[in-house]
Design a protein around this motif. Structure first.
Motif, PDB file in Angstrom:
ATOM      1  N   PRO A 154      -1.657 -20.140 -38.183  1.00  0.00           N
ATOM      2  CA  PRO A 154      -2.621 -20.062 -37.081  1.00  0.00           C
ATOM      3  C   PRO A 154      -3.125 -21.428 -36.636  1.00  0.00           C
ATOM      4  O   PRO A 154      -3.439 -21.623 -35.456  1.00  0.00           O
ATOM      5  CB  PRO A 154      -3.762 -19.211 -37.665  1.00  0.00           C
ATOM      6  CG  PRO A 154      -3.594 -19.276 -39.140  1.00  0.00           C
ATOM      7  CD  PRO A 154      -2.140 -19.424 -39.384  1.00  0.00           C
ATOM      8  N   LEU A 155      -3.207 -22.393 -37.563  1.00  0.00           N
ATOM      9  CA  LEU A 155      -3.639 -23.735 -37.188  1.00  0.00           C
ATOM     10  C   LEU A 155      -2.622 -24.405 -36.279  1.00  0.00           C
ATOM     11  O   LEU A 155      -2.983 -25.093 -35.316  1.00  0.00           O
ATOM     12  CB  LEU A 155      -3.868 -24.584 -38.436  1.00  0.00           C
ATOM     13  CG  LEU A 155      -5.104 -24.243 -39.269  1.00  0.00           C
ATOM     14  CD1 LEU A 155      -5.134 -25.081 -40.547  1.00  0.00           C
ATOM     15  CD2 LEU A 155      -6.380 -24.474 -38.464  1.00  0.00           C
ATOM     16  N   ILE A 156      -1.343 -24.212 -36.570  1.00  0.00           N
ATOM     17  CA  ILE A 156      -0.295 -24.777 -35.720  1.00  0.00           C
ATOM     18  C   ILE A 156      -0.325 -24.139 -34.334  1.00  0.00           C
ATOM     19  O   ILE A 156      -0.189 -24.828 -33.311  1.00  0.00           O
ATOM     20  CB  ILE A 156       1.084 -24.593 -36.377  1.00  0.00           C
ATOM     21  CG1 ILE A 156       1.184 -25.460 -37.640  1.00  0.00           C
ATOM     22  CG2 ILE A 156       2.206 -24.932 -35.407  1.00  0.00           C
ATOM     23  CD1 ILE A 156       2.440 -25.210 -38.453  1.00  0.00           C
ATOM     24  N   VAL A 157      -0.521 -22.806 -34.300  1.00  0.00           N
ATOM     25  CA  VAL A 157      -0.619 -22.115 -33.006  1.00  0.00           C
ATOM     26  C   VAL A 157      -1.797 -22.655 -32.209  1.00  0.00           C
ATOM     27  O   VAL A 157      -1.692 -22.924 -31.004  1.00  0.00           O
ATOM     28  CB  VAL A 157      -0.755 -20.592 -33.225  1.00  0.00           C
ATOM     29  CG1 VAL A 157      -1.064 -19.889 -31.908  1.00  0.00           C
ATOM     30  CG2 VAL A 157       0.519 -20.023 -33.836  1.00  0.00           C
ATOM     31  N   HIS A 158      -2.941 -22.840 -32.897  1.00  0.00           N
ATOM     32  CA  HIS A 158      -4.115 -23.391 -32.207  1.00  0.00           C
ATOM     33  C   HIS A 158      -3.849 -24.806 -31.719  1.00  0.00           C
ATOM     34  O   HIS A 158      -4.259 -25.178 -30.603  1.00  0.00           O
ATOM     35  CB  HIS A 158      -5.314 -23.388 -33.162  1.00  0.00           C
ATOM     36  CG  HIS A 158      -6.532 -24.070 -32.604  1.00  0.00           C
ATOM     37  ND1 HIS A 158      -7.261 -23.549 -31.559  1.00  0.00           N
ATOM     38  CD2 HIS A 158      -7.129 -25.254 -32.937  1.00  0.00           C
ATOM     39  CE1 HIS A 158      -8.256 -24.360 -31.273  1.00  0.00           C
ATOM     40  NE2 HIS A 158      -8.199 -25.401 -32.096  1.00  0.00           N
ATOM     41  N   TYR A 159      -3.153 -25.596 -32.523  1.00  0.00           N
ATOM     42  CA  TYR A 159      -2.888 -26.975 -32.121  1.00  0.00           C
ATOM     43  C   TYR A 159      -1.968 -27.022 -30.909  1.00  0.00           C
ATOM     44  O   TYR A 159      -2.115 -27.893 -30.039  1.00  0.00           O
ATOM     45  CB  TYR A 159      -2.268 -27.744 -33.288  1.00  0.00           C
ATOM     46  CG  TYR A 159      -2.158 -29.230 -33.034  1.00  0.00           C
ATOM     47  CD1 TYR A 159      -3.283 -29.983 -32.727  1.00  0.00           C
ATOM     48  CD2 TYR A 159      -0.921 -29.874 -33.090  1.00  0.00           C
ATOM     49  CE1 TYR A 159      -3.190 -31.343 -32.489  1.00  0.00           C
ATOM     50  CE2 TYR A 159      -0.824 -31.239 -32.857  1.00  0.00           C
ATOM     51  CZ  TYR A 159      -1.960 -31.961 -32.561  1.00  0.00           C
ATOM     52  OH  TYR A 159      -1.875 -33.312 -32.323  1.00  0.00           O
ATOM     53  N   LEU A 160      -1.027 -26.099 -30.827  1.00  0.00           N
ATOM     54  CA  LEU A 160      -0.173 -26.026 -29.639  1.00  0.00           C
ATOM     55  C   LEU A 160      -1.004 -25.703 -28.402  1.00  0.00           C
ATOM     56  O   LEU A 160      -0.733 -26.223 -27.304  1.00  0.00           O
ATOM     57  CB  LEU A 160       0.917 -24.967 -29.838  1.00  0.00           C
ATOM     58  CG  LEU A 160       1.984 -25.298 -30.888  1.00  0.00           C
ATOM     59  CD1 LEU A 160       2.944 -24.123 -31.054  1.00  0.00           C
ATOM     60  CD2 LEU A 160       2.751 -26.555 -30.502  1.00  0.00           C
ATOM     61  N   ARG A 161      -2.038 -24.875 -28.580  1.00  0.00           N
ATOM     62  CA  ARG A 161      -2.938 -24.579 -27.458  1.00  0.00           C
ATOM     63  C   ARG A 161      -3.727 -25.818 -27.067  1.00  0.00           C
ATOM     64  O   ARG A 161      -3.994 -26.048 -25.877  1.00  0.00           O
ATOM     65  CB  ARG A 161      -3.884 -23.441 -27.834  1.00  0.00           C
ATOM     66  CG  ARG A 161      -3.195 -22.089 -27.984  1.00  0.00           C
ATOM     67  CD  ARG A 161      -4.177 -21.026 -28.448  1.00  0.00           C
ATOM     68  NE  ARG A 161      -3.531 -19.721 -28.584  1.00  0.00           N
ATOM     69  CZ  ARG A 161      -4.122 -18.649 -29.097  1.00  0.00           C
ATOM     70  NH1 ARG A 161      -5.378 -18.740 -29.544  1.00  0.00           N
ATOM     71  NH2 ARG A 161      -3.463 -17.505 -29.191  1.00  0.00           N
ATOM     72  N   VAL A 162      -4.115 -26.602 -28.076  1.00  0.00           N
ATOM     73  CA  VAL A 162      -4.826 -27.853 -27.789  1.00  0.00           C
ATOM     74  C   VAL A 162      -3.942 -28.788 -26.970  1.00  0.00           C
ATOM     75  O   VAL A 162      -4.371 -29.381 -25.978  1.00  0.00           O
ATOM     76  CB  VAL A 162      -5.263 -28.543 -29.104  1.00  0.00           C
ATOM     77  CG1 VAL A 162      -5.786 -29.948 -28.824  1.00  0.00           C
ATOM     78  CG2 VAL A 162      -6.335 -27.721 -29.800  1.00  0.00           C
ATOM     79  N   LEU A 163      -2.682 -28.920 -27.394  1.00  0.00           N
ATOM     80  CA  LEU A 163      -1.770 -29.825 -26.702  1.00  0.00           C
ATOM     81  C   LEU A 163      -1.486 -29.379 -25.268  1.00  0.00           C
ATOM     82  O   LEU A 163      -1.184 -30.210 -24.408  1.00  0.00           O
ATOM     83  CB  LEU A 163      -0.453 -29.931 -27.475  1.00  0.00           C
ATOM     84  CG  LEU A 163      -0.527 -30.585 -28.866  1.00  0.00           C
ATOM     85  CD1 LEU A 163       0.836 -30.553 -29.533  1.00  0.00           C
ATOM     86  CD2 LEU A 163      -1.047 -32.015 -28.769  1.00  0.00           C
ATOM     87  N   THR A 164      -1.549 -28.077 -25.013  1.00  0.00           N
ATOM     88  CA  THR A 164      -1.263 -27.558 -23.666  1.00  0.00           C
ATOM     89  C   THR A 164      -2.530 -27.285 -22.858  1.00  0.00           C
ATOM     90  O   THR A 164      -2.445 -26.788 -21.734  1.00  0.00           O
ATOM     91  CB  THR A 164      -0.431 -26.259 -23.768  1.00  0.00           C
ATOM     92  OG1 THR A 164      -1.137 -25.295 -24.567  1.00  0.00           O
ATOM     93  CG2 THR A 164       0.919 -26.539 -24.421  1.00  0.00           C
ATOM     94  N   TYR A 165      -3.691 -27.613 -23.428  1.00  0.00           N
ATOM     95  CA  TYR A 165      -4.962 -27.393 -22.730  1.00  0.00           C
ATOM     96  C   TYR A 165      -5.013 -28.248 -21.464  1.00  0.00           C
ATOM     97  O   TYR A 165      -4.620 -29.420 -21.466  1.00  0.00           O
ATOM     98  CB  TYR A 165      -6.126 -27.755 -23.647  1.00  0.00           C
ATOM     99  CG  TYR A 165      -7.488 -27.651 -23.009  1.00  0.00           C
ATOM    100  CD1 TYR A 165      -8.170 -26.438 -22.986  1.00  0.00           C
ATOM    101  CD2 TYR A 165      -8.104 -28.760 -22.442  1.00  0.00           C
ATOM    102  CE1 TYR A 165      -9.430 -26.338 -22.416  1.00  0.00           C
ATOM    103  CE2 TYR A 165      -9.355 -28.669 -21.866  1.00  0.00           C
ATOM    104  CZ  TYR A 165     -10.018 -27.464 -21.853  1.00  0.00           C
ATOM    105  OH  TYR A 165     -11.268 -27.374 -21.276  1.00  0.00           O
TER     106      TYR A 165
END
Length: 259
Positions: A154-165
């Motif tokens: 889930p942390l990696i998924v969240h980080y991908l969202r951060v990168l695409t924010y």
């Protein structure tokens, strides 16, 4: 108006990336030790101390070859190779003459010498247990790797969202990642009560005849200042970035005359 597109701040990318990176690196480290590193070092230790037990330089690792299973075979004095295979599976290595069969586990090695195909003479079952790392040590590494994997996904998924924010402001309105487009006509105000201490403002708007808000945060939005300036200019909101500090009386207090 000129379109403004903003990604996430570099600070967010670095801070969250460091944490995610630590989880991934440590998880991989524990997994490597549990599945490869510790078993290899154990078998290397057995090969150096008892070379007849591990004739291969890089033996395969058989998870069924445990201290408990090999101990059971040794204690039962089995006379059938078939029965050994039922417990440990097919041999991981067989000598060229076909008389010796070997099994290699994460922390133990077993050698069985046969006469013919099935009969094992007594005294021909040999076992060597590694002294480097125990099976408990190996299992602990695997458990830690599993725990970090569960936390890491889930942390990696969240980080991908951060990168695409991203945040976009154009003639159609404001579009924030994961939020619906907010047209200018739906915007009703800007709440800057938390800007001084938190660096964020709340955009007030109406959606489906209900009041709603969206947070605009300088910790997240790289181009926060030009975005807020353009938004306030377009809507006529009071700009919190330009608000002055409360005025104070700069006149020094009167002093009593010296006696």
């Amino acid at each position: 108006m000129a379109e403004i597109r903003s990604k996430v701040t570099l600070e967010q990318i670095i801070r969250k990336g460091i944490f995610v990176g630590m989880i991934v690196v440590f998880g991989a480290y524990f997994a490597y030790d549990g599945y490869i590193g510790y078993p290899r070092k154990n078998l290397d230790q057995i090969r150096k101390s008892r070379p007849e037990m591990v004739p291969l330089e890089h033996p395969p690792i058989n998870g069924r070859v445990t201290v408990k299973n090999t101990g059971r075979i040794e204690a039962d004095k089995l006379t059938s190779l078939k029965k050994v295979k039922e417990v440990l599976g097919e041999p991981d290595y067989t000598s060229d003459d076909g008389l010796s069969s070997y099994w290699f586990g994460p922390a133990v090695a077993m050698k069985v010498t046969t006469i013919g195909e099935n009969v094992i003479p007594r005294g021909s079952i040999h076992r060597a247990t590694a002294a480097y790392k125990t099976e408990l040590d190996i299992d602990t590494q695997k458990i830690l790797a599993l725990v970090l994997a569960i936390l890491g996904i889930p942390l990696i998924v969240h980080y991908l969202r951060v990168l695409t924010y991203s945040v976009r402001l154009d003639d159609q309105g404001l579009k924030v990642s994961g939020k619906p487009l907010i047209p200018f006509e739906a915007m009703t105000g800007l709440d800057a009560a938390r800007y001084r201490d938190k660096g964020r403002v709340e955009l007030l708007y109406v959606r489906d005849e209900q009041d709603a808000t969206v947070r605009l945060d300088d910790y997240w939005i790289r181009d926060f200042t030009p975005l807020i300036n353009a938004l306030c200019e377009r809507k006529g909101f009071e700009n919190p970035l330009e608000s002055k500090e409360p005025e104070t009386d700069a006149t020094p207090p009167a002093q009593d005359d010296e006696p």
